[in-house]
Scaffold this active site. Structure first.
Site, PDB file in Angstrom:
ATOM      1  N   GLU A   1       0.437  -1.027   5.609  1.00 53.13           N
ATOM      2  CA  GLU A   1       1.593  -0.677   6.432  1.00 53.13           C
ATOM      3  C   GLU A   1       1.565   0.795   6.801  1.00 53.13           C
ATOM      4  OE1 GLU A   1       5.869   0.752   6.880  1.00 53.13           O
ATOM      5  OE2 GLU A   1       4.265   1.382   5.541  1.00 53.13           O
TER       6      GLU A   1
ATOM      7  N   ASP B   1       0.829  -1.205   0.000  1.00 50.74           N
ATOM      8  CA  ASP B   1       0.000   0.000   0.000  1.00 50.74           C
ATOM      9  C   ASP B   1       0.864   1.256   0.000  1.00 50.74           C
ATOM     10  OD1 ASP B   1       0.672  -0.819   2.751  1.00 50.74           O
ATOM     11  OD2 ASP B   1      -0.453   0.967   3.342  1.00 50.74           O
TER      12      ASP B   1
END
Length: 385
Positions: free
Chosen positions: A145, A78
């Site tokens: 994350e 991400d």
């Protein structure tokens, strides 16, 4: 041939360009996760994908290394999806527009997601290679994350055998970093009461600031618009009868806020003087950040007159006082490693909900006690108001 088609190593940048073409902001990772799964399926690799969309791919060691201890390669998929104020791209549905300028790859009018993109690209390139000698590989691709290591926290590691773990999210080519900063996401909630009053309604908008990543760019001396908006509101409050109606700014807690705005209620007879106060304070800020924020701008417009609901005078003061006194930015440099930030925080999101103002921080430190003390400081200051 894509934008990065001539860059070496070709396979790495080919995968990077694929990744850039897939929307993959935090919380929007199903598509990028399925891309990685399809990669594994096409090569007949053993893999698993969990309900949060984390993916683990297993590849056997090459000849002579079949019985070696596995190595774990890990990266997150991400990115922090932010864009310039004039960009109309829907980052939940559209990929990035890559550009090359000198030695730099960037994305037009948006963040690039460089750390997650290069981590995934390098790992896929290693897995895809048929001429690298390597031990068994356990490649881990985690989600979300950027919003708190959420995928890593959920990941089942019971079938992993590797004891050597290499995180691939590096900013520096050819450099191994053996270190880690612990992080905390903090929401400070300040309740307020409303009252009705009559007057003019002004909107103050700060824009054109550079922003940046609150980890690697916290030391660049850039302004945080959420904090600077508090300073402007303080100048107005000290000199006129003003109330806050709403206040907001920033996009992610780990991105330095580059756009903020406040809607305020004032006496209609004071508008000209208030605009002068705002202009003077903004010019002070502009002079202080003349090197690091060359493009900052402010806009003030009257949007309404009449009866409106706003915060009380006491709660308006509480919000302003909190904004100008809460810590932000670098708190301590590392005393042993030159130019390394040890402890910092970022007021990334400021928003007004129903009778609440919420300040969202990303706190970082490589020292656990400093991190926890900073969180406690935020708690105490918030509770004071």
């Amino acid at each position: 041939m894509g934008v990065l088609g001539r860059l070496k190593p070709e396979k790495v940048f080919s995968f990077f360009e694929d990744i850039a073409g897939i929307p993959h902001g935090s919380g929007n990772v199903k598509q990028i996760s399925n891309y990685i799964v399809d990669f594994a399926k096409k090569r007949n690799f053993k893999y698993r994908q969990d309900e949060k969309f984390n993916v683990v791919i297993f590849k056997d060691g090459t000849k002579g290394y079949e019985d070696s201890s596995p190595v774990i390669m890990q990266g997150h998929m991400d990115m922090v999806a932010v864009k310039t104020s004039g960009c109309n791209k829907d980052m939940t549905k559209e990929g990035l527009d890559l550009e090359i300028g000198g030695d730099w790859i960037s994305a037009k009018d948006t963040s690039l997601g460089g750390d997650d993109g290069i981590a995934v690209a390098y790992s896929l390139a290693v897995l895809d290679s048929d001429d690298l000698s390597h031990p068994p590989i356990e490649a881990i691709f985690t989600v979300d994350e950027e919003t708190g290591l959420l995928g890593a926290g959920f990941l089942d590691v019971s079938d992993l055998k590797g004891k050597m773990f290499i995180n691939m999210d590096s900013e520096d080519e050819g450099i191994f970093t053996i270190s880690c900063a612990g992080g905390v996401s903090v929401n400070c909630v300040l309740p307020y009461e409303k009252e009705e009053l009559e007057g003019a309604v002004l909107k103050i908008k700060l824009d054109g600031f550079l922003g940046g990543h609150s980890g690697i760019e916290i030391d660049k001396g850039r302004a945080n618009t959420n904090c600077e908006l508090g300073r402007i509101l303080l100048s107005v409050f000290k000199n006129t009868d003003m109330r806050i109606i709403s206040i907001g700014g920033g996009e992610k807690d780990n991105a330095i806020a580059k756009r903020s705005e406040a809607v305020i209620a004032v006496n209609a007879d004071d508008i000209a003087r208030i605009k002068d106060i705002i202009k003077d304070t903004f010019e002070e800020i502009k002079a202080e950040y003349s090197v690091t924020e060359p493009s900052m701008k402010i806009d003030v417009e009257e949007i309404n007159r009449g009866m409106t609901k706003s915060m009380t005078k006491e709660d308006t003061l509480s919000v302003i006082t909190l904004l100008v006194n809460m810590p932000n930015g670098i708190q301590k440099m590392n005393p042993e490693i030159e130019n390394m930030v040890q402890t910092s925080l970022n007021l990334g999101i400021l928003k007004t909900a129903d009778c609440e103002v919420i300040l969202s921080y990303a706190v970082r430190s490589s020292n656990d006690t400093e991190r926890d003390f900073l969180v406690e400081k935020l708690r105490l200051l918030t509770e004071c108001f």
